[in-house]
Design a protein around this motif. Structure first.
Motif, PDB file in Angstrom:
ATOM      1  N   ASP A 101      -8.516   5.751   7.382  1.00 44.48           N
ATOM      2  CA  ASP A 101      -8.039   5.159   6.221  1.00 44.48           C
ATOM      3  C   ASP A 101      -8.190   6.737   5.364  1.00 44.48           C
ATOM      4  O   ASP A 101      -7.686   6.508   4.070  1.00 44.48           O
ATOM      5  CB  ASP A 101      -9.768   4.731   5.493  1.00 44.48           C
ATOM      6  CG  ASP A 101      -9.652   3.472   6.018  1.00 44.48           C
ATOM      7  OD1 ASP A 101      -8.862   2.814   6.380  1.00 44.48           O
ATOM      8  OD2 ASP A 101     -11.193   3.291   6.133  1.00 44.48           O
ATOM      9  N   ILE A 102      -8.203   8.285   5.742  1.00 44.53           N
ATOM     10  CA  ILE A 102      -8.186   9.398   5.281  1.00 44.53           C
ATOM     11  C   ILE A 102      -6.233   9.662   5.056  1.00 44.53           C
ATOM     12  O   ILE A 102      -6.334  10.017   4.441  1.00 44.53           O
ATOM     13  CB  ILE A 102      -9.062  10.336   6.191  1.00 44.53           C
ATOM     14  CG1 ILE A 102      -9.890  10.654   6.825  1.00 44.53           C
ATOM     15  CG2 ILE A 102      -8.042  12.343   5.500  1.00 44.53           C
ATOM     16  CD1 ILE A 102     -10.730  10.891   4.918  1.00 44.53           C
ATOM     17  N   LYS A 103      -5.650   8.686   6.560  1.00 46.96           N
ATOM     18  CA  LYS A 103      -3.947   9.834   6.258  1.00 46.96           C
ATOM     19  C   LYS A 103      -3.431   8.375   5.036  1.00 46.96           C
ATOM     20  O   LYS A 103      -2.735   9.019   4.117  1.00 46.96           O
ATOM     21  CB  LYS A 103      -3.494   9.101   7.321  1.00 46.96           C
ATOM     22  CG  LYS A 103      -3.916   9.752   8.603  1.00 46.96           C
ATOM     23  CD  LYS A 103      -3.330   9.500  10.426  1.00 46.96           C
ATOM     24  CE  LYS A 103      -3.433   9.710  11.056  1.00 46.96           C
ATOM     25  NZ  LYS A 103      -2.521   9.294  12.346  1.00 46.96           N
ATOM     26  N   THR A 104      -4.630   7.313   4.539  1.00 52.25           N
ATOM     27  CA  THR A 104      -4.152   6.618   3.686  1.00 52.25           C
ATOM     28  C   THR A 104      -4.303   7.038   2.260  1.00 52.25           C
ATOM     29  O   THR A 104      -3.165   6.854   1.484  1.00 52.25           O
ATOM     30  CB  THR A 104      -4.743   4.852   3.694  1.00 52.25           C
ATOM     31  OG1 THR A 104      -4.040   4.080   4.940  1.00 52.25           O
ATOM     32  CG2 THR A 104      -3.896   4.150   2.869  1.00 52.25           C
ATOM     33  N   GLU A 105      -5.591   7.008   2.592  1.00 50.53           N
ATOM     34  CA  GLU A 105      -5.848   8.087   0.975  1.00 50.53           C
ATOM     35  C   GLU A 105      -4.958   9.320   0.013  1.00 50.53           C
ATOM     36  O   GLU A 105      -4.778   9.607  -0.450  1.00 50.53           O
ATOM     37  CB  GLU A 105      -7.418   8.085   0.820  1.00 50.53           C
ATOM     38  CG  GLU A 105      -8.407   6.650   1.087  1.00 50.53           C
ATOM     39  CD  GLU A 105      -7.926   6.272   0.020  1.00 50.53           C
ATOM     40  OE1 GLU A 105      -7.944   6.528  -1.987  1.00 50.53           O
ATOM     41  OE2 GLU A 105      -7.964   4.499   0.514  1.00 50.53           O
ATOM     42  N   LYS A 106      -4.949  10.156   1.656  1.00 51.57           N
ATOM     43  CA  LYS A 106      -4.637  11.107   1.253  1.00 51.57           C
ATOM     44  C   LYS A 106      -3.005  11.010   0.388  1.00 51.57           C
ATOM     45  O   LYS A 106      -2.145  11.968  -0.713  1.00 51.57           O
ATOM     46  CB  LYS A 106      -3.787  11.749   2.622  1.00 51.57           C
ATOM     47  CG  LYS A 106      -5.128  12.690   2.926  1.00 51.57           C
ATOM     48  CD  LYS A 106      -4.285  13.511   5.002  1.00 51.57           C
ATOM     49  CE  LYS A 106      -3.771  14.462   4.560  1.00 51.57           C
ATOM     50  NZ  LYS A 106      -3.736  15.352   3.675  1.00 51.57           N
ATOM     51  N   LYS A 107      -1.920  10.298   0.823  1.00 48.96           N
ATOM     52  CA  LYS A 107      -1.192   9.634  -0.230  1.00 48.96           C
ATOM     53  C   LYS A 107      -1.450   8.618  -1.572  1.00 48.96           C
ATOM     54  O   LYS A 107      -0.191   9.329  -2.158  1.00 48.96           O
ATOM     55  CB  LYS A 107      -0.327   8.978   0.949  1.00 48.96           C
ATOM     56  CG  LYS A 107       0.306   9.009   2.821  1.00 48.96           C
ATOM     57  CD  LYS A 107       0.349   8.258   3.581  1.00 48.96           C
ATOM     58  CE  LYS A 107       0.619   8.866   4.702  1.00 48.96           C
ATOM     59  NZ  LYS A 107       0.968   7.618   5.801  1.00 48.96           N
ATOM     60  N   GLN A 108      -2.516   8.277  -1.511  1.00 47.31           N
ATOM     61  CA  GLN A 108      -2.218   8.417  -2.906  1.00 47.31           C
ATOM     62  C   GLN A 108      -2.659   9.177  -4.218  1.00 47.31           C
ATOM     63  O   GLN A 108      -3.197  10.191  -4.142  1.00 47.31           O
ATOM     64  CB  GLN A 108      -4.051   7.070  -2.578  1.00 47.31           C
ATOM     65  CG  GLN A 108      -3.923   6.271  -2.271  1.00 47.31           C
ATOM     66  CD  GLN A 108      -3.202   5.255  -2.311  1.00 47.31           C
ATOM     67  OE1 GLN A 108      -2.795   4.844  -3.177  1.00 47.31           O
ATOM     68  NE2 GLN A 108      -2.302   5.231  -0.869  1.00 47.31           N
ATOM     69  N   ASN A 109      -1.821   8.905  -5.091  1.00 51.94           N
ATOM     70  CA  ASN A 109      -2.086   9.737  -6.464  1.00 51.94           C
ATOM     71  C   ASN A 109      -3.168   9.392  -7.380  1.00 51.94           C
ATOM     72  O   ASN A 109      -3.236   9.010  -8.522  1.00 51.94           O
ATOM     73  CB  ASN A 109      -0.947   9.336  -7.352  1.00 51.94           C
ATOM     74  CG  ASN A 109      -0.536  10.579  -8.304  1.00 51.94           C
ATOM     75  OD1 ASN A 109      -0.887  12.066  -8.046  1.00 51.94           O
ATOM     76  ND2 ASN A 109       0.170  10.722  -8.911  1.00 51.94           N
TER      77      ASN A 109
END
Length: 239
Positions: A101-109
């Motif tokens: 989930d951290i990896k996913t959120e890192k990509k969110q603007n």
């Protein structure tokens, strides 16, 4: 005629006297016999010291001594626990889910505050905002290293017996985690966060089994022979 009457009266009186003597003698002998047969009674409580050695009139169980034997046998009884093998697996899965989930959120603007809120709503780990913020700053490669460490090492910690409500077991698990971190190849910047996530993931996996423990107690009690005071043996509560 008169002499005959007096003679009859004397004979009658003599019989009465003999009868009285016989009755008195019988009563005296009966009382003596009764005192010799009936044991003397003492008003004693548990823990009192008998004034003399008392001889048992029959075999009987010394309940106090028997209970002492039972209590001593139960002192060495270890409570029974059931182990939940899914605890370790679930904790590793929760960490892996958080890192993904951290990896996913890192990509969110979006700003970090919103990312943190979204991550906290998804994870079951009791992790702080500051720790999530730190994880968001890590590179994806570093997150993978962290995840691999937990899969290989934290699983060892969580697989050992950790009894509920046992601080010693928790402390030992934490010490083992610290050992694995210090002896690993984890980069220095990942060691503190690895320790933080590892500690909040340490949970009891051994749960007290009341019924099994009680059954074992009953088995032990049945194996204890009662303490029997034999007839005519001396018994004094000073034991």
């Amino acid at each position: 005629m008169k002499n005959k009457r007096y003679m009859f009266k004397d004979i009658f009186n003599e019989k009465i006297i003999k009868l009285i003597i016989f009755v008195i003698t019988f009563i005296i002998l009966f009382l003596i016999s009764s005192f010799s047969v009936v044991p003397k009674k003492y008003s004693l409580k548990v823990g009192d010291i008998a004034p003399i050695d008392i001889k048992a009139p029959r075999d009987f169980e010394d309940e106090v001594a028997t209970q002492e034997k039972i209590n001593k046998a139960l002192e060495g009884l270890s409570p029974k626990y059931n182990k939940d093998l899914n605890i370790a697996k679930k904790s590793i899965e929760d960490i892996e889910s958080l890192i993904n989930d951290i990896k996913t959120e890192k990509k969110q603007n979006i700003d970090d505050t919103l990312k943190i809120e979204r991550l906290k709503s998804k994870t079951t780990l009791n992790i702080t905002d500051e720790d999530i913020k730190y994880l968001l700053k890590l590179k994806e490669e570093e997150l993978d290293i962290l995840n691999e460490f937990f899969k290989n090492n934290l699983i060892k910690v969580l697989s050992q017996d950790i009894r509920e409500n046992n601080l010693d077991d928790i402390k030992k698990a934490q010490q083992d985690l610290d050992f694995y971190i210090k002896s690993s190849n984890l980069p220095k910047n990942l060691r503190d966060i690895a320790n933080t996530i590892g500690i909040i993931s340490i949970k009891p996996n051994m749960f007290f089994d009341y019924q099994q423990t009680e059954d074992l107690k009953q088995q032990i009690k049945k194996q204890i022979d009662p303490v029997i005071i034999k007839k005519k043996s001396k018994h004094n509560s000073k034991r």
